[in-house]
Design a protein around this motif. Sequence first.
Motif, mmCIF file in Angstrom:
data_model
loop_
_atom_site.group_PDB
_atom_site.id
_atom_site.type_symbol
_atom_site.label_atom_id
_atom_site.label_comp_id
_atom_site.label_asym_id
_atom_site.label_seq_id
_atom_site.Cartn_x
_atom_site.Cartn_y
_atom_site.Cartn_z
ATOM 1 N N MET A 1 119.438 37.827 21.039
ATOM 2 C CA MET A 1 119.846 37.046 21.759
ATOM 3 C C MET A 1 121.098 37.358 22.017
ATOM 4 N N THR A 2 121.427 37.190 23.521
ATOM 5 C CA THR A 2 123.113 37.620 23.904
ATOM 6 C C THR A 2 124.123 36.499 23.671
ATOM 7 N N PHE A 3 125.064 37.228 23.464
ATOM 8 C CA PHE A 3 126.907 36.590 23.046
ATOM 9 C C PHE A 3 126.799 34.992 24.157
ATOM 10 N N PHE A 4 126.166 34.523 25.385
ATOM 11 C CA PHE A 4 126.619 34.303 26.190
ATOM 12 C C PHE A 4 125.103 32.767 25.739
ATOM 13 N N ASP A 5 124.038 33.311 25.720
ATOM 14 C CA ASP A 5 123.346 32.121 24.661
ATOM 15 C C ASP A 5 123.544 31.672 23.767
ATOM 16 N N SER A 6 124.329 32.866 22.234
ATOM 17 C CA SER A 6 123.829 31.692 21.454
ATOM 18 C C SER A 6 125.716 30.671 21.120
ATOM 19 N N LEU A 7 126.278 30.369 22.514
ATOM 20 C CA LEU A 7 127.013 29.625 22.475
ATOM 21 C C LEU A 7 126.328 28.599 22.966
ATOM 22 N N GLY A 8 125.330 28.032 23.042
ATOM 23 C CA GLY A 8 124.600 26.283 23.464
ATOM 24 C C GLY A 8 125.171 26.129 24.233
ATOM 25 N N LEU A 9 124.773 24.403 23.981
ATOM 26 C CA LEU A 9 124.679 23.781 25.791
ATOM 27 C C LEU A 9 126.952 23.533 25.960
ATOM 28 N N ILE A 10 127.222 23.825 25.034
ATOM 29 C CA ILE A 10 128.674 23.181 25.051
ATOM 30 C C ILE A 10 129.292 24.696 25.934
ATOM 31 N N GLN A 11 128.368 25.737 26.494
ATOM 32 C CA GLN A 11 128.967 26.658 26.624
ATOM 33 C C GLN A 11 129.691 25.937 28.447
ATOM 34 N N TYR A 12 129.006 25.203 28.653
ATOM 35 C CA TYR A 12 129.196 24.774 30.432
ATOM 36 C C TYR A 12 130.261 24.257 30.303
ATOM 37 N N PRO A 13 130.849 22.922 29.161
ATOM 38 C CA PRO A 13 131.609 22.545 29.403
ATOM 39 C C PRO A 13 133.285 24.274 29.483
ATOM 40 N N ILE A 14 132.886 24.299 28.439
ATOM 41 C CA ILE A 14 134.250 25.177 28.091
ATOM 42 C C ILE A 14 133.792 26.505 29.279
ATOM 43 N N TRP A 15 132.716 26.750 30.425
ATOM 44 C CA TRP A 15 133.614 27.531 31.501
ATOM 45 C C TRP A 15 134.115 26.489 32.607
ATOM 46 N N LEU A 16 133.564 25.684 32.510
ATOM 47 C CA LEU A 16 134.105 24.418 33.774
ATOM 48 C C LEU A 16 135.934 24.444 32.850
ATOM 49 N N VAL A 17 136.036 24.244 32.352
ATOM 50 C CA VAL A 17 138.036 24.615 31.919
ATOM 51 C C VAL A 17 137.836 25.424 32.130
ATOM 52 N N LEU A 18 137.777 26.972 32.193
ATOM 53 C CA LEU A 18 138.019 28.078 32.404
ATOM 54 C C LEU A 18 138.305 27.972 34.346
ATOM 55 N N ILE A 19 137.045 27.971 34.381
ATOM 56 C CA ILE A 19 137.443 27.600 36.045
ATOM 57 C C ILE A 19 138.475 26.869 36.350
ATOM 58 N N LEU A 20 138.927 25.552 36.129
ATOM 59 C CA LEU A 20 139.791 24.569 36.416
ATOM 60 C C LEU A 20 141.238 25.169 35.461
ATOM 61 N N MET A 21 140.998 25.812 34.567
ATOM 62 C CA MET A 21 142.635 26.063 34.806
ATOM 63 C C MET A 21 143.091 28.251 35.223
ATOM 64 N N LEU A 22 141.845 28.560 36.003
ATOM 65 C CA LEU A 22 141.771 29.534 36.683
ATOM 66 C C LEU A 22 142.927 29.420 37.752
ATOM 67 N N VAL A 23 142.090 28.692 38.186
ATOM 68 C CA VAL A 23 142.323 27.472 39.383
ATOM 69 C C VAL A 23 144.133 26.937 39.764
ATOM 70 N N GLN A 24 144.343 26.434 38.208
ATOM 71 C CA GLN A 24 145.703 26.305 38.395
ATOM 72 C C GLN A 24 146.711 27.635 38.259
ATOM 73 N N ILE A 25 145.843 28.270 37.767
ATOM 74 C CA ILE A 25 146.826 29.439 37.177
ATOM 75 C C ILE A 25 147.214 30.148 38.960
ATOM 76 N N VAL A 26 146.070 29.969 39.541
ATOM 77 C CA VAL A 26 146.570 30.525 40.799
ATOM 78 C C VAL A 26 147.408 30.178 41.288
ATOM 79 N N ARG A 27 147.079 28.399 41.544
ATOM 80 C CA ARG A 27 147.993 27.418 41.981
ATOM 81 C C ARG A 27 148.910 27.348 42.135
ATOM 82 N N ALA A 28 149.507 27.723 40.683
ATOM 83 C CA ALA A 28 150.828 27.565 40.077
ATOM 84 C C ALA A 28 151.808 28.910 40.539
ATOM 85 N N THR A 29 150.981 30.338 40.344
ATOM 86 C CA THR A 29 152.014 31.340 41.026
ATOM 87 C C THR A 29 151.931 31.499 42.607
#
Length: 131
Positions: A1-29
Amino acid sequence: MTFFDSLGLIQYPIWLVLILMLVQIVRATIDLFRPGAPAASLRIHSILVLGALAACLGVLGSLIGAWMAADLISQVNEVSSSLIWSGIQVTMGSSVVGFVILGFASVSWLALQYAAARRQTAVQARAGDAR
């Protein structure tokens, strides 16, 4: 089992939040370095909020992982360490990812706040020189 597989179903909302955060960082910059653009303090603050949301999702993943481990233990008569570890991996992995995202968001927020303050000071100095 890889690290990403071990995160379970909660990984999808976490990755979505990460993407939204990165977009906001780029837009603010972009807003900070574009001449004549107003300072985007609300956008900068949203970065920290998204980081906190990622940490909360990580804690939620911890609770889900602990629940899974307890459920597996209650279903079998003989408990093996690999069986328990499958639930513990979800617990540890999601928390680590959530808090890493929070740390990144905090550093980004601090840097953008600093850049916005410097920009505001420079604008005020130019306005004072023009008088």
